[in-house]
Design an enzyme around this catalytic site. Structure first.
Site, PDB file in Angstrom:
ATOM      1  CE  LYS A   1      -7.540  -1.862   7.442  1.00 38.81           C
ATOM      2  NZ  LYS A   1      -7.409  -0.608   7.219  1.00 38.81           N
TER       3      LYS A   1
ATOM      4  CE  LYS B   1      -4.364   0.239   0.732  1.00 37.09           C
ATOM      5  NZ  LYS B   1      -5.524  -0.643   1.227  1.00 37.09           N
TER       6      LYS B   1
ATOM      7  N   GLY C   1      -3.617  -3.840   6.609  1.00 33.52           N
ATOM      8  CA  GLY C   1      -3.128  -3.756   8.092  1.00 33.52           C
ATOM      9  C   GLY C   1      -3.225  -2.679   8.413  1.00 33.52           C
TER      10      GLY C   1
ATOM     11  CG  ASP D   1      -7.430   2.646   0.686  1.00 30.88           C
ATOM     12  OD1 ASP D   1      -8.987   3.265   1.010  1.00 30.88           O
ATOM     13  OD2 ASP D   1      -6.763   1.836   2.058  1.00 30.88           O
TER      14      ASP D   1
ATOM     15  CG  ASP E   1     -10.580  -0.194   4.940  1.00 29.00           C
ATOM     16  OD1 ASP E   1     -11.416  -0.906   6.439  1.00 29.00           O
ATOM     17  OD2 ASP E   1      -9.453  -0.483   5.359  1.00 29.00           O
TER      18      ASP E   1
ATOM     19  CE  LYS F   1      -3.766   3.946   1.983  1.00 24.87           C
ATOM     20  NZ  LYS F   1      -5.035   3.881   2.923  1.00 24.87           N
TER      21      LYS F   1
ATOM     22  CD  GLU G   1      -8.801  -0.351   0.845  1.00 26.78           C
ATOM     23  OE1 GLU G   1      -8.378  -1.597  -0.365  1.00 26.78           O
ATOM     24  OE2 GLU G   1      -8.469  -0.815   2.177  1.00 26.78           O
TER      25      GLU G   1
ATOM     26  CB  SER H   1      -0.796   0.081   1.118  1.00 23.79           C
ATOM     27  OG  SER H   1      -1.390   1.284   1.302  1.00 23.79           O
TER      28      SER H   1
HETATM   29  O1  OSB Z   1      -6.757   2.132   4.783  1.00 22.85           O
HETATM   30  O2  OSB Z   1      -5.551   0.859   4.591  1.00 22.85           O
HETATM   31  C1  OSB Z   1      -5.755   1.674   4.825  1.00 22.85           C
HETATM   32  C2  OSB Z   1      -2.980   2.281   7.202  1.00 22.85           C
HETATM   33  C3  OSB Z   1      -3.653   3.587   8.203  1.00 22.85           C
HETATM   34  C4  OSB Z   1      -4.948   3.279   8.306  1.00 22.85           C
HETATM   35  C5  OSB Z   1      -5.369   2.686   6.909  1.00 22.85           C
HETATM   36  C6  OSB Z   1      -4.899   2.831   6.077  1.00 22.85           C
HETATM   37  C7  OSB Z   1      -3.796   2.163   6.807  1.00 22.85           C
HETATM   38  C8  OSB Z   1      -2.818   1.054   5.020  1.00 22.85           C
HETATM   39  C9  OSB Z   1      -1.668   0.363   5.959  1.00 22.85           C
HETATM   40  O3  OSB Z   1      -3.447   0.871   3.916  1.00 22.85           O
HETATM   41  C10 OSB Z   1      -1.444  -0.674   4.799  1.00 22.85           C
HETATM   42  C11 OSB Z   1      -0.543  -1.331   5.629  1.00 22.85           C
HETATM   43  O4  OSB Z   1      -0.605  -1.331   6.563  1.00 22.85           O
HETATM   44  O5  OSB Z   1       0.685  -1.756   4.689  1.00 22.85           O
HETATM   45 MG    MG Z   2      -8.720   1.039   3.330  1.00 21.96          MG
END
Ligand code: OSB
Ligand code: MG
Length: 370
Positions: A264, A162, A292, A189, A240, A164, A215, A136
């Site tokens: 999660k 992925k 995560g 995401d 999510d 953001k 996402e 990510s």
């Molecule tokens: O939306 O998945 C999310 C980290 C903090 C808060 C929200 C998210 C995330 C991540 C981290 O995307 C992904 C990872 O742990 O590698």
């Molecule tokens: Mg997410």
């Protein structure tokens, strides 16, 4: 019978190698609470991956410490348990606070697995001994830097990329990635940053990019508007934030709000609930993957165990220790080889926890005994 004779909470701050930016804020370190239970010569570990500000979830470091010290620890200390269900029943006297509760359930599960001398994933009924790892990448804001990072992660053979996104950092970026990298496995995401009424036109255009999924485009509590949007776009919606319990999964499937779920364990309330979700969604043809929250190697170990559940059909957001940290608080560190992380055969979470590293990064520590 297992009796929890001592509980420790370590509030830590483990620096991240790079700032990780999402649509709701920037992360400079992991600010988890590490949980440790003792029973005879056995020690179990879990993690409460909260932030210092309630951004991703309403839970933060202070609420998690409060709920853990004032309620959860008192409900479980010195009680004798013959099953995980019994243990969870005591935790579930408290409503909400899933992240705090899950940290305790994880710790108990590690302890049980160690007492039984079994790897955690086998105790949980996992069906594979390697898991597929995705990466990510935060909102970068600069295409050259984004390309630099994507190239590094592709070299590591992460099974999908992925990124953001947020309004304004979306279609142009996807265009550029597709031009530069062709048809790599790619997903986005949005972390709840779009509005169905305001952004419908942009959201429909995501279909042009052949994404694995989008996402959480809409509000973090919404199921209804996602169900409208999913009817209008071909790209699978992956929920999510909106999935905070098993009941949300039931509702999302009835409403057709998504075609994939990022589970999660901490957000949905635990590892056993994650198993229930895996079994239920599998019967209904909705694949899942494991998400995560920038966990240390301890939390990651638990995530890796849940990523062996049979309905985990996409790469999970579980990277190697070196993706975020200069040094982890476990030994050996988690590594990604050819895009996969191998489960370990040792009992429990399978890795050794380095108490001296915990002390190095510790902000506060609480020890509770009867
Ligand atoms: O939306 O998945 C999310 C980290 C903090 C808060 C929200 C998210 C995330 C991540 C981290 O995307 C992904 C990872 O742990 O590698
Ligand atoms: Mg997410």
């Amino acid at each position: 019978m297992i009796k929890i004779e001592e509980i420790r909470y370590y509030q830590i701050r483990l620096p991240l190698k790079y700032v990780f930016e999402t649509s709701f804020g920037k992360f400079k370190y992991t600010s988890s609470i590490i949980v440790r239970f003792k029973y005879r010569d056995y020690v179990g570990y879990g993690e409460i991956p909260v932030e210092e500000r309630p951004w991703y979830s309403y839970e933060d470091v202070e609420t998690a410490l409060h709920i853990s010290r004032d309620f959860l620890s008192k409900a479980i200390l010195d009680r004798e348990y013959s099953s995980v269900d019994e243990f969870n029943r005591d935790l579930n006297v408290i409503r909400g606070h899933n992240i705090a509760k899950t940290g305790h359930e994880m710790t108990f599960l590690d302890l049980v697995a160690k007492v039984m001398n079994k790897p955690l994933y086998k105790l949980l009924g996992g069906v594979r001994n390697v898991i597929s790892s995705g990466v990510s990448i935060g909102v970068i804001g600069n295409l050259n830097e984004l390309f630099r990072q994507i190239s590094i992660f592709l070299d590591f053979k992460y099974q999908r990329i992925k990124i953001k996104i947020k309004p304004g950092w979306d279609l142009n970026v996807l265009n550029a990635i597709r031009r530069e990298y062709g048809d790599i496995p790619l997903q986005v995401d949005a972390n709840a940053s779009y509005d169905y009424n305001l952004h419908r036109d942009v959201l429909r255009r995501f279909d042009e990019f052949n994404l694995l999924m989008i996402e959480q485009p809409l509000h973090y509590d919404d199921l209804y508007f996602h169900s409208l949007l999913q009817r209008e776009i071909n790209t699978p919606i992956c929920l999510d934030e909106s999935i905070k319990s098993f009941y949300d999964v039931l509702a999302a499937l009835k409403l057709n709000s998504c075609r994939v779920i990022n589970v999660k364990p901490a957000r949905v309330g635990g590892i056993l609930i994650t198993k229930m979700i895996s079994d239920y969604t599998e019967r209904h043809g909705i694949p899942i993957w494991i998400g995560g929250l920038l966990e240390t190697g301890i939390g990651k170990a638990h995530l890796i165990a849940t990523a062996t559940f049979s309905n985990v059909k996409y790469p999970s957001d579980i990277s190697g220790s070196s993706r975020y940290f200069e040094e982890d608080i476990i030994e050996p560190p988690w590594t990604v080889e050819n895009g996969y992380i191998k489960l370990r055969d040792e009992a429990g979470i399978g890795v050794e926890v380095l108490e001296d590293k915990i002390k190095k990064y510790r902000i506060r520590e609480f020890i509770l005994k009867s």
